[in-house]
Design a protein around this motif. Structure first.
Motif, PDB file in Angstrom:
ATOM      1  N   ARG A 141      41.625  37.747  48.144  1.00 53.93           N
ATOM      2  CA  ARG A 141      41.387  37.400  46.740  1.00 53.93           C
ATOM      3  C   ARG A 141      40.102  38.055  46.260  1.00 53.93           C
ATOM      4  NH1 ARG A 141      42.636  30.866  47.099  1.00 53.93           N
ATOM      5  NH2 ARG A 141      44.918  31.006  46.922  1.00 53.93           N
ATOM      6  N   VAL A 142      40.212  38.839  45.187  1.00 55.47           N
ATOM      7  CA  VAL A 142      39.085  39.604  44.661  1.00 55.47           C
ATOM      8  C   VAL A 142      38.795  39.172  43.232  1.00 55.47           C
ATOM      9  CG1 VAL A 142      38.201  41.907  44.108  1.00 55.47           C
ATOM     10  CG2 VAL A 142      39.711  41.586  46.097  1.00 55.47           C
ATOM     11  N   LEU A 143      37.606  38.651  42.999  1.00 58.97           N
ATOM     12  CA  LEU A 143      37.156  38.340  41.643  1.00 58.97           C
ATOM     13  C   LEU A 143      36.473  39.592  41.091  1.00 58.97           C
ATOM     14  CD1 LEU A 143      36.908  36.303  39.367  1.00 58.97           C
ATOM     15  CD2 LEU A 143      34.759  35.511  40.382  1.00 58.97           C
ATOM     16  N   ASP A 144      37.049  40.150  40.048  1.00 64.12           N
ATOM     17  CA  ASP A 144      36.640  41.439  39.499  1.00 64.12           C
ATOM     18  C   ASP A 144      35.833  41.213  38.217  1.00 64.12           C
ATOM     19  OD1 ASP A 144      36.435  43.990  38.472  1.00 64.12           O
ATOM     20  OD2 ASP A 144      38.594  44.352  38.330  1.00 64.12           O
ATOM     21  N   LEU A 145      34.518  41.340  38.326  1.00 65.96           N
ATOM     22  CA  LEU A 145      33.618  41.207  37.181  1.00 65.96           C
ATOM     23  C   LEU A 145      33.017  42.581  36.881  1.00 65.96           C
ATOM     24  CD1 LEU A 145      31.995  37.906  38.403  1.00 65.96           C
ATOM     25  CD2 LEU A 145      33.382  38.114  36.352  1.00 65.96           C
ATOM     26  N   THR A 146      33.891  43.534  36.627  1.00 66.49           N
ATOM     27  CA  THR A 146      33.458  44.906  36.373  1.00 66.49           C
ATOM     28  C   THR A 146      34.052  45.397  35.057  1.00 66.49           C
ATOM     29  OG1 THR A 146      35.300  46.052  37.474  1.00 66.49           O
ATOM     30  CG2 THR A 146      33.456  45.322  38.861  1.00 66.49           C
ATOM     31  N   ARG A 147      33.454  46.490  34.548  1.00 67.17           N
ATOM     32  CA  ARG A 147      33.917  47.072  33.298  1.00 67.17           C
ATOM     33  C   ARG A 147      33.821  48.596  33.368  1.00 67.17           C
ATOM     34  NH1 ARG A 147      34.134  43.863  28.872  1.00 67.17           N
ATOM     35  NH2 ARG A 147      33.165  45.302  27.412  1.00 67.17           N
ATOM     36  N   VAL A 148      34.351  49.241  32.362  1.00 74.40           N
ATOM     37  CA  VAL A 148      34.280  50.678  32.160  1.00 74.40           C
ATOM     38  C   VAL A 148      35.101  51.394  33.246  1.00 74.40           C
ATOM     39  CG1 VAL A 148      32.769  52.534  31.371  1.00 74.40           C
ATOM     40  CG2 VAL A 148      31.946  50.194  31.305  1.00 74.40           C
ATOM     41  N   LEU A 166      41.829  48.361  45.433  1.00 75.45           N
ATOM     42  CA  LEU A 166      42.018  47.142  46.223  1.00 75.45           C
ATOM     43  C   LEU A 166      43.334  46.463  45.864  1.00 75.45           C
ATOM     44  CD1 LEU A 166      38.396  45.662  46.109  1.00 75.45           C
ATOM     45  CD2 LEU A 166      39.418  47.121  47.870  1.00 75.45           C
ATOM     46  N   ALA A 167      43.690  46.474  44.575  1.00 75.40           N
ATOM     47  CA  ALA A 167      44.966  45.893  44.156  1.00 75.40           C
ATOM     48  C   ALA A 167      46.138  46.694  44.722  1.00 75.40           C
ATOM     49  CB  ALA A 167      45.047  45.846  42.636  1.00 75.40           C
ATOM     50  N   ALA A 168      46.026  48.025  44.744  1.00 75.11           N
ATOM     51  CA  ALA A 168      47.082  48.857  45.298  1.00 75.11           C
ATOM     52  C   ALA A 168      47.273  48.605  46.786  1.00 75.11           C
ATOM     53  CB  ALA A 168      46.763  50.339  45.061  1.00 75.11           C
ATOM     54  N   LEU A 169      46.236  48.098  47.442  1.00 77.01           N
ATOM     55  CA  LEU A 169      46.292  47.794  48.869  1.00 77.01           C
ATOM     56  C   LEU A 169      46.752  46.367  49.140  1.00 77.01           C
ATOM     57  CD1 LEU A 169      42.974  49.587  49.803  1.00 77.01           C
ATOM     58  CD2 LEU A 169      45.282  50.330  50.458  1.00 77.01           C
ATOM     59  N   GLY A 170      47.148  45.657  48.080  1.00 73.97           N
ATOM     60  CA  GLY A 170      47.745  44.335  48.245  1.00 73.97           C
ATOM     61  C   GLY A 170      46.879  43.163  47.860  1.00 73.97           C
ATOM     62  N   ALA A 171      45.628  43.386  47.463  1.00 79.12           N
ATOM     63  CA  ALA A 171      44.748  42.275  47.121  1.00 79.12           C
ATOM     64  C   ALA A 171      45.179  41.630  45.810  1.00 79.12           C
ATOM     65  CB  ALA A 171      43.304  42.758  47.006  1.00 79.12           C
ATOM     66  N   ASP A 172      44.921  40.330  45.691  1.00 81.55           N
ATOM     67  CA  ASP A 172      45.087  39.605  44.434  1.00 81.55           C
ATOM     68  C   ASP A 172      43.797  39.792  43.651  1.00 81.55           C
ATOM     69  OD1 ASP A 172      45.574  37.881  42.330  1.00 81.55           O
ATOM     70  OD2 ASP A 172      45.345  36.053  43.532  1.00 81.55           O
ATOM     71  N   VAL A 173      43.805  40.669  42.657  1.00 80.77           N
ATOM     72  CA  VAL A 173      42.609  41.004  41.886  1.00 80.77           C
ATOM     73  C   VAL A 173      42.683  40.323  40.526  1.00 80.77           C
ATOM     74  CG1 VAL A 173      41.234  42.847  40.856  1.00 80.77           C
ATOM     75  CG2 VAL A 173      42.353  43.203  43.068  1.00 80.77           C
ATOM     76  N   LEU A 174      41.733  39.455  40.252  1.00 84.29           N
ATOM     77  CA  LEU A 174      41.623  38.782  38.962  1.00 84.29           C
ATOM     78  C   LEU A 174      40.414  39.343  38.237  1.00 84.29           C
ATOM     79  CD1 LEU A 174      42.433  36.622  36.907  1.00 84.29           C
ATOM     80  CD2 LEU A 174      41.010  34.991  38.192  1.00 84.29           C
ATOM     81  N   ARG A 175      40.687  40.091  37.159  1.00 87.15           N
ATOM     82  CA  ARG A 175      39.595  40.660  36.365  1.00 87.15           C
ATOM     83  C   ARG A 175      39.221  39.693  35.253  1.00 87.15           C
ATOM     84  NH1 ARG A 175      38.496  46.538  33.504  1.00 87.15           N
ATOM     85  NH2 ARG A 175      37.282  45.699  31.787  1.00 87.15           N
ATOM     86  N   LEU A 176      37.920  39.497  35.089  1.00 88.01           N
ATOM     87  CA  LEU A 176      37.395  38.539  34.111  1.00 88.01           C
ATOM     88  C   LEU A 176      36.493  39.281  33.131  1.00 88.01           C
ATOM     89  CD1 LEU A 176      37.353  35.523  33.434  1.00 88.01           C
ATOM     90  CD2 LEU A 176      35.427  35.265  34.998  1.00 88.01           C
ATOM     91  N   LEU A 193      35.216  31.004  42.868  1.00 89.89           N
ATOM     92  CA  LEU A 193      34.341  31.468  43.941  1.00 89.89           C
ATOM     93  C   LEU A 193      34.649  30.755  45.254  1.00 89.89           C
ATOM     94  CD1 LEU A 193      30.968  31.673  41.995  1.00 89.89           C
ATOM     95  CD2 LEU A 193      32.316  33.595  42.855  1.00 89.89           C
ATOM     96  N   ALA A 194      34.991  29.491  45.175  1.00 95.88           N
ATOM     97  CA  ALA A 194      35.298  28.731  46.394  1.00 95.88           C
ATOM     98  C   ALA A 194      36.540  29.273  47.094  1.00 95.88           C
ATOM     99  CB  ALA A 194      35.489  27.259  46.051  1.00 95.88           C
ATOM    100  N   GLY A 195      37.453  29.885  46.325  1.00101.27           N
ATOM    101  CA  GLY A 195      38.673  30.412  46.922  1.00101.27           C
ATOM    102  C   GLY A 195      38.674  31.914  47.091  1.00101.27           C
ATOM    103  N   ALA A 196      37.601  32.582  46.699  1.00101.51           N
ATOM    104  CA  ALA A 196      37.566  34.039  46.731  1.00101.51           C
ATOM    105  C   ALA A 196      37.183  34.567  48.108  1.00101.51           C
ATOM    106  CB  ALA A 196      36.578  34.559  45.689  1.00101.51           C
ATOM    107  N   ASP A 197      37.639  35.754  48.407  1.00 96.17           N
ATOM    108  CA  ASP A 197      37.183  36.501  49.576  1.00 96.17           C
ATOM    109  C   ASP A 197      36.138  37.535  49.185  1.00 96.17           C
ATOM    110  OD1 ASP A 197      39.115  35.608  51.787  1.00 96.17           O
ATOM    111  OD2 ASP A 197      40.479  36.167  50.154  1.00 96.17           O
ATOM    112  N   VAL A 198      36.307  38.099  47.993  1.00 96.05           N
ATOM    113  CA  VAL A 198      35.470  39.209  47.543  1.00 96.05           C
ATOM    114  C   VAL A 198      35.068  38.992  46.092  1.00 96.05           C
ATOM    115  CG1 VAL A 198      35.390  41.712  47.128  1.00 96.05           C
ATOM    116  CG2 VAL A 198      36.688  40.808  49.091  1.00 96.05           C
TER     117      VAL A 198
END
Length: 445
Positions: free
Chosen positions: A197-204, A214-224, A263-268
């Protein structure tokens, strides 16, 4: 296979210009491939080629959205003459455009031109930066290295790593000592990051490129993203393949609670804002590791974590202007000398693949040691890696045309190029299209 998971086929150089941009691209993607090979325990599983890497570094240029070419730089972005030289502006986002206009007391593009013609470059730079706008005077390489910020940008490894127990290490273009300390264990089949699980706090570009891989490699990516400053639509489409997208004002108590649950459930956690901008939300890497010792945290920004510009906003094009790249790519035309730019936004893309490599290395380290760690990269530090590569004309030539793919999406049919990796002999692809912007809930799938 050459060092760094890179196919040794030629041509080796395919873009015009004095710097080895191809080497930066191949090494950064190769770093991600090597990290994956260690993580999966399969030394030959992931690799890249020159053609795939070149296409991925220009993914925005190759993208078509329902047959339409995406919009690039806004009219006010770009190089402008000053009283004594040149400056580069960035006004793609509406709030940055407004800050630029306010700093110069201008209401139009013509007024911006007039104001800048009457100001020295450094004065204009200071005025725009001081108002929260985005600009950098075009400096020579020696001028940049003579500044305090230029000296700070060159210090330390490409990716500076800090473990929860206080140990530090470094990740370089050749992977270096950090890679040697983290050999892969076991053998992973299927998508290697499935369940991560990847919390994505990035832009641009840079951060979203990392999390797109990371998403293409199978991760669950949630962008905020913050509702008050939405991402540029075409830019989002290019970098959001395989992700989920949510909007939230983290200043609201209810969203703070949701963030803590995430954050409690995130890996990255990957962040891509200016240095310390997210600290007020408890997202400082050291605080995150103190609260969640098994978390992997990777941050990136434009200017690094030290030096007088460490807290400033910036972009790939702005870093190029400041550090000497724009001057190195300058040339004469009918109006005299003018600065130039890299053939692609290579600082962004190379930093993005470096971030992905760091994430995968730290996940492997966590699997072995049971503890998380943090890493940091910056566009300015990536520029130093580019300047450090030896100039070579070996193997210069043209690459074959990219292999385009198509996918239905909420934005229409997309024509795109895939990730720059081969997995088990087959080109990697994105697992799903970019989602409708801001439609996900603040929960893990």
């Amino acid at each position: 296979m050459a060092e760094g998971g890179v196919d040794g086929s030629f041509p080796r150089r395919w873009w015009a210009g004095p710097l080895d941009v191809e080497g930066l691209a191949l090494h950064s993607v190769g770093a991600a491939a090597d990290a994956l090979n260690r993580y999966t325990g399969d030394a030959g599983r992931f690799s890249t080629t020159a053609a795939m890497t070149a296409a991925a570094f220009d993914s925005f240029g190759h993208l078509r959205i329902d047959g339409r070419q995406p919009q690039g730089f806004a009219p006010l972005s770009g190089f402008r003459r000053t009283a004594d030289g040149w400056i580069r502006l960035h006004a793609n986002y509406p709030h940055h455009e407004q800050r630029l206009l306010q700093a110069l007391g201008a209401s139009s593009a013509d007024a911006v031109e007039q104001a800048l013609r009457g100001m020295p470059s450094l004065q204009a730079e200071a005025a725009i930066q001081g108002n929260g706008g985005i600009a950098a005077a075009v400096r020579t390489r020696s001028e940049w290295l003579a500044t305090e910020m230029g000296r700070a940008a060159g210090k330390g490894p490409w990716a500076a790593v800090e473990f929860a127990d206080g140990r530090t290490a470094g990740l370089g273009l050749g992977l270096g000592d950090f890679a040697a300390t983290t050999p892969g264990r076991g053998h992973i089949v299927g998508p290697p990051l499935d369940g991560v699980r990847v919390l994505d706090l990035t832009r641009v570009i840079a951060g979203p490129v990392a999390t797109r891989l990371l998403a293409a490699l199978g991760a669950d990516v949630l962008r905020l993203d913050p509702p008050a400053f939405p991402e540029i639509a075409d830019q989002f489409v290019d970098t959001a393949f395989g992700k989920r997208s949510a909007e939230a004002d983290l200043g609201l108590p209810a969203n703070q609670h949701s963030l803590w649950q995430l954050l409690a459930g995130a890996d990255v956690v990957v962040t891509g804002y200016r240095h310390a901008a997210l600290d007020r939300f408890g997202l400082n890497p050291r605080e995150l590791l103190a609260a969640h010792p098994d978390l992997v945290v990777v941050t990136l920004n434009s200017w690094g974590t030290t030096g007088p510009w460490s807290g400033l906003r910036g972009f790939d094009s702005i870093v190029q202007a400041a550090c000497g790249i724009a001057h190195a790519y300058g040339k004469n035309d009918d109006d005299g000398w003018r600065p130039g730019a890299l053939p692609v936004q290579a600082l962004d893309h190379a930093t993005g693949y470096g971030v992905a490599a760091a994430v995968i290395h730290l996940l492997d380290s966590r699997r072995q040691a049971g503890a998380g760690a943090a890493a940091h990269l910056s566009l300015a530090r990536t520029a130093e890696e580019l300047f450090a590569l030896p100039d070579t004309e070996a193997g210069r030539g043209e690459l074959a045309a990219p292999e385009y793919r198509t996918m239905d999406s909420p934005y229409g049919v997309l024509r795109y190029v895939g990730p720059p990796l081969i997995s088990g002999g087959r080109p990697l692809d994105y697992l799903s299209p970019p989602p409708a912007y801001g439609t996900a809930t603040l929960t893990w799938a």
